[in-house]
Design a protein around this motif. Structure first.
Motif, mmCIF file in Angstrom:
data_model
loop_
_atom_site.group_PDB
_atom_site.id
_atom_site.type_symbol
_atom_site.label_atom_id
_atom_site.label_comp_id
_atom_site.label_asym_id
_atom_site.label_seq_id
_atom_site.Cartn_x
_atom_site.Cartn_y
_atom_site.Cartn_z
ATOM 1 N N MET A 141 58.315 69.847 33.893
ATOM 2 C CA MET A 141 58.535 70.513 34.605
ATOM 3 C C MET A 141 59.010 70.562 35.702
ATOM 4 O O MET A 141 59.472 72.280 36.157
ATOM 5 C CB MET A 141 56.921 69.969 35.242
ATOM 6 C CG MET A 141 56.087 70.987 36.285
ATOM 7 S SD MET A 141 55.031 72.787 35.458
ATOM 8 C CE MET A 141 56.304 74.122 35.956
ATOM 9 N N SER A 199 53.034 75.408 28.264
ATOM 10 C CA SER A 199 51.864 75.881 27.603
ATOM 11 C C SER A 199 51.489 74.840 26.066
ATOM 12 O O SER A 199 52.849 74.795 25.887
ATOM 13 C CB SER A 199 53.021 76.854 26.959
ATOM 14 O OG SER A 199 52.055 77.752 25.826
ATOM 15 N N PRO A 210 50.615 68.412 34.944
ATOM 16 C CA PRO A 210 51.953 69.317 34.109
ATOM 17 C C PRO A 210 51.436 70.211 32.672
ATOM 18 O O PRO A 210 51.751 71.319 32.261
ATOM 19 C CB PRO A 210 53.104 68.617 33.478
ATOM 20 C CG PRO A 210 53.087 67.569 34.176
ATOM 21 C CD PRO A 210 51.523 66.987 34.956
ATOM 22 N N PHE A 262 53.843 71.823 39.337
ATOM 23 C CA PHE A 262 52.563 71.766 39.873
ATOM 24 C C PHE A 262 51.911 70.670 39.431
ATOM 25 O O PHE A 262 52.939 69.342 38.932
ATOM 26 C CB PHE A 262 51.776 72.897 38.887
ATOM 27 C CG PHE A 262 52.038 74.124 38.645
ATOM 28 C CD1 PHE A 262 51.072 74.875 39.611
ATOM 29 C CD2 PHE A 262 53.106 74.556 37.780
ATOM 30 C CE1 PHE A 262 51.464 75.876 40.316
ATOM 31 C CE2 PHE A 262 53.222 75.913 38.200
ATOM 32 C CZ PHE A 262 52.519 76.926 39.039
ATOM 33 N N THR A 281 48.264 71.608 32.226
ATOM 34 C CA THR A 281 47.862 72.747 32.854
ATOM 35 C C THR A 281 48.864 73.907 33.124
ATOM 36 O O THR A 281 48.055 75.319 32.847
ATOM 37 C CB THR A 281 46.657 72.336 33.853
ATOM 38 O OG1 THR A 281 47.331 71.962 35.357
ATOM 39 C CG2 THR A 281 45.737 71.054 33.583
ATOM 40 N N ALA A 282 49.742 72.748 33.361
ATOM 41 C CA ALA A 282 50.933 74.913 33.698
ATOM 42 C C ALA A 282 51.858 74.569 32.357
ATOM 43 O O ALA A 282 52.361 75.903 32.258
ATOM 44 C CB ALA A 282 51.593 73.672 35.076
ATOM 45 N N SER A 307 46.620 73.143 48.852
ATOM 46 C CA SER A 307 47.621 73.920 48.009
ATOM 47 C C SER A 307 47.126 75.478 47.975
ATOM 48 O O SER A 307 48.049 76.203 46.890
ATOM 49 C CB SER A 307 47.229 73.790 46.281
ATOM 50 O OG SER A 307 47.111 72.144 46.284
ATOM 51 N N ARG A 310 50.305 78.090 46.523
ATOM 52 C CA ARG A 310 50.253 79.656 45.678
ATOM 53 C C ARG A 310 49.628 81.035 45.825
ATOM 54 O O ARG A 310 50.146 81.748 45.521
ATOM 55 C CB ARG A 310 48.628 79.688 44.680
ATOM 56 C CG ARG A 310 48.554 78.064 44.035
ATOM 57 C CD ARG A 310 47.357 77.645 42.510
ATOM 58 N NE ARG A 310 47.513 76.496 42.354
ATOM 59 C CZ ARG A 310 47.533 77.153 40.910
ATOM 60 N NH1 ARG A 310 47.591 78.224 40.195
ATOM 61 N NH2 ARG A 310 48.002 75.878 39.963
#
Length: 351
Positions: A184, A124, A119, A116, A121-122, A61, A65
């Motif tokens: 996502m 809003s 989702p 991610f 946490t990714a 990961s 990133r």
């Protein structure tokens, strides 16, 4: 020998879309310098699916990133380069770009999308699904708000979201796990990227929803013609979706090859051990599942020599624990970073 999937029989595209060369990402901590990524090299061809596998802590990961330039601010890009061929044919070194600069923002989301692992946490939590997709579309495309909304609904339809006209005005917490992951994916595909990075997108899903998401990604990959970097710890998923595989261990790629090569002719003892730990049909009743001894070492205390040697059944003192093995390339193109690459025969039950 029967191939695992049809994709692995297809000729590989020759144009390299993404190439990582000796990438290193380190994090300073109280316990020392964490070498989360410690010399990763791999490439992705245009239109292919590259599966990245390995245990937790192998750097999968963090590497992903780094491609998106989304590392924590404490990260140190210690060495190496990341090159990406843009839609206009120009090759850029992503590793040299300002993560907040205009060119990187154009690439991130516009030409490289990312799905991610979680989702919630990714995405809003205070904006609707439609608003988040619309903002991405309007950032990279010259369209009106009404046009962006129509595109958002169309994207939700393409990812097989039920009731897309209703979901577009819903918040993430209104959706199930599978629906959030579809949202996502729609967000990641909003600007027709040439590369999609999927970071364990099915880990938190039940097996039925996981199968649906995998089928969705495969159909979208064929529809869009995009390349995919698919990160997972599940070899079953790799067999189902990937063309080639890169196996990572403790911040390095230890083996790469086609799906058939990795599954049927693994050259590295770590790859062999991972495959032998998979539950298999036909095992005798009461037989014990093979395991890999020990655990992945702390990345701030990487063993000398081959980093896998403390857990390897074939390690040789004075060789494996003293010198970093070369990355050996075989005639087929398969590669393995091991002092005895290709000389270790897998267990008979797995050969």
């Amino acid at each position: 020998m029967q191939s695992i999937n049809k994709a692995s029989q297809m000729p590989m595209p020759s144009e390299r879309l993404l190439e990582l060369d000796n990438v290193g990402v380190h994090f300073p901590t109280r316990d020392g310098l964490v070498r989360a990524v410690n010399g990763v090299s791999y490439h992705v061809n245009r239109g292919e699916v590259l599966g990245i596998v390995g245990e937790s802590g192998s750097g999968k990961s963090v590497t992903a990133r780094s491609i998106m330039r989304l590392q924590p601010r404490s990260a140190i890009n210690a060495h190496g380069s990341i090159r990406f061929r843009r839609g206009n044919g120009q090759e850029v070194r992503i590793s040299d770009l300002d993560w907040q600069g205009r060119e990187m923002r154009d690439i991130r989301g516009g030409e490289i999308g990312m799905v991610f692992q979680e989702p919630m946490t990714a995405l809003s939590p205070v904006h609707t699904i439609g608003t988040q997709i619309m903002r991405t579309v309007m950032l990279h495309r010259k369209v009106s708000k009404a046009e962006a909304r129509n595109q958002a609904i169309e994207l939700l339809t393409r990812v097989q979201m039920p009731r897309p006209n209703d979901i577009v005005d819903r918040y993430p917490h209104h959706l199930s796990g599978g629906m959030r992951q579809r949202a996502m994916i729609a967000l990641a595909l909003s600007c027709d990227p040439t590369l999609l990075i999927a970071d364990e997108p099915t880990t938190a899903l039940d097996v039925t929803t996981e199968a649906q998401i995998l089928e969705l990604l495969k159909s979208l990959q064929q529809e869009f013609g995009m390349a995919i970097v698919f990160i997972t710890h599940n070899f079953g998923v790799v067999a189902d979706i990937a063309d080639r595989v890169a196996v990572m261990y403790l911040g390095r790629v230890v083996e790469t090859g086609t799906v058939d090569e990795i599954f049927y002719e693994p050259k590295h003892p770590y790859t062999q051990a991972l495959l032998q730990s998979i539950p298999r049909l036909g095992r005798s009743h009461g037989s014990r599942l093979r395991t890999i001894a020990g655990v992945v070492p702390d990345p701030y205390n990487v063993p000398t020599g081959c980093s896998f040697h403390p857990r390897c059944l074939h390690g040789v003192a004075g060789i494996c624990d003293s010198a970093l093995p070369d990355d050996v390339q075989f005639a087929s193109g398969q590669r393995a970073r091991c002092h005895f690459a290709g000389q270790i025969v897998p267990a008979a039950e797995f050969a």
